[in-house]
Design an enzyme around this catalytic site. Structure first.
Site, short mmCIF file in Angstrom:
data_model
loop_
_atom_site.label_atom_id
_atom_site.label_comp_id
_atom_site.label_asym_id
_atom_site.label_seq_id
_atom_site.Cartn_x
_atom_site.Cartn_y
_atom_site.Cartn_z
N GLY A 14 42.25 28.61 34.28
CA GLY A 14 41.76 29.20 35.52
C GLY A 14 41.94 30.70 35.64
N ASN A 16 39.60 32.88 35.10
CA ASN A 16 38.41 33.37 35.81
C ASN A 16 38.52 33.07 37.30
OD1 ASN A 16 36.16 34.55 33.99
ND2 ASN A 16 37.03 32.85 32.81
N LEU A 93 30.04 17.99 31.73
CA LEU A 93 28.64 18.17 32.12
C LEU A 93 28.45 17.62 33.52
CD1 LEU A 93 26.78 17.04 28.89
CD2 LEU A 93 27.05 19.37 29.79
N ASN A 108 27.55 29.40 36.03
CA ASN A 108 28.55 29.15 34.99
C ASN A 108 28.77 30.44 34.23
OD1 ASN A 108 30.24 27.58 33.22
ND2 ASN A 108 28.58 27.59 31.72
N HIS A 110 29.83 31.80 30.33
CA HIS A 110 29.88 31.30 28.96
C HIS A 110 30.31 32.45 28.03
CE1 HIS A 110 29.01 28.69 25.62
NE2 HIS A 110 28.38 29.70 25.04
N SER A 137 28.03 35.67 29.16
CA SER A 137 26.83 35.43 29.98
C SER A 137 27.21 34.69 31.25
CB SER A 137 25.82 34.56 29.22
OG SER A 137 25.48 35.11 27.97
N ASP A 146 24.37 25.01 28.85
CA ASP A 146 24.31 26.48 28.79
C ASP A 146 22.89 27.00 28.59
OD1 ASP A 146 27.14 26.53 29.02
OD2 ASP A 146 27.33 26.21 26.87
C1 GRF Z 1 36.10 30.91 29.69
O1 GRF Z 1 36.13 31.47 28.41
C2 GRF Z 1 34.69 30.60 30.08
O2 GRF Z 1 33.75 31.46 29.51
C3 GRF Z 1 34.49 29.21 29.55
O3 GRF Z 1 35.73 28.57 29.74
C4 GRF Z 1 36.76 29.55 29.71
C5 GRF Z 1 37.61 29.34 30.93
O4 GRF Z 1 38.78 30.10 30.90
N1 GRF Z 1 33.41 28.56 30.24
P1 GRF Z 1 39.73 30.16 32.16
O5 GRF Z 1 40.14 28.72 32.51
O6 GRF Z 1 38.97 30.79 33.29
O7 GRF Z 1 40.91 30.95 31.74
#
Ligand code: GRF
Length: 205
Positions: A14, A16, A93, A108, A110, A137, A146
């Site tokens: 988490g 992000n 998914l 999302n 990626h 992206s 994706d």
């Molecule tokens: C990120 O690299 C994102 O691009 C991918 O999953 C990862 C999640 O990382 N979809 P975090 O849990 O946010 O650290």
């Protein structure tokens, strides 16, 4: 004015989510109103609790199949009155009924420059392919893996060392910038699908 409400779905650490909580939540008229996960023990849920955001877990074993689970997630998203569903490392998914229910309201992130390296381990595939540049992206979610219309992308050079940890760190640092920026554009009403081309995203200045 009522806030722009975001629900985040995450399966893992988490980071992000944390960037979204740190830079957007409770600011600029944006509220993270829920964090959901398929993994009841996900670190992302701890981050939500620390930010006093409601959490919900939807473990696979509690539902007969994916449509049933995704319907439950959808009901929860609606109960939170979310304007946008943000996938941040959600490793499942979502079924087509969920995508249709929140069409163009699911995004999302990626860790590659789509359409290159979709799916799992995009960073590993980029290294294996020998590319000099990869990236990040942000895209709308459609029924594919994706494959949805791209909203924003940023390049990340592959380090000379071709060291995986170094590249991962560089990709994550860009993710933590780009995702809040893209969400901010959506909240500002600047992101729309081209009326003549359902695959093209238009960003209004
Ligand atoms: C990120 O690299 C994102 O691009 C991918 O999953 C990862 C999640 O990382 N979809 P975090 O849990 O946010 O650290």
């Amino acid at each position: 004015m009522s806030p722009f409400k975001i629900v985040v779905l995450a399966s893992g650490s988490g980071t992000n989510l944390q960037a979204i909580l740190d830079t957007l939540h409770g600011r600029e008229g944006i509220e993270v109103v829920g964090v959901g996960s398929d993994k009841p023990g996900a670190r992302a849920l701890d981050r939500a609790v620390a930010a006093a955001v409601q959490t919900a877990a939807f473990p696979r074993e509690e539902y007969p199949d994916r449509p049933a689970r995704d319907a439950a997630i959808g009901d929860w998203v609606e109960s939170r009155e979310a304007d946008l569903v943000v996938l941040a490392g959600y490793m499942q998914l979502l079924d087509s009924a969920f995508v249709a229910r929140f069409r163009n309201r699911i995004v999302n992130i990626h860790p590659a420059l789509l359409p290159s390296f979709p799916g799992l381990d995009a960073i590993g595939h980029a290294l294996a392919a020998g590319v000099e540049t990869t990236g990040v992206s942000v895209h709308f979610v459609d029924e594919g893996v994706d494959t949805g219309p791209v909203i924003a992308q940023r390049r990340v050079p592959v380090p000379r060392s071709r060291n995986r940890e170094e590249l991962e760190a560089a990709v994550h640092a860009v993710e933590h910038q780009l995702y809040p920026e893209a969400i901010r554009m959506i909240v500002g009403g600047r992101v729309r699908i081209d009326a003549d081309d359902a695959r093209a995203v238009v960003i209004d200045e």
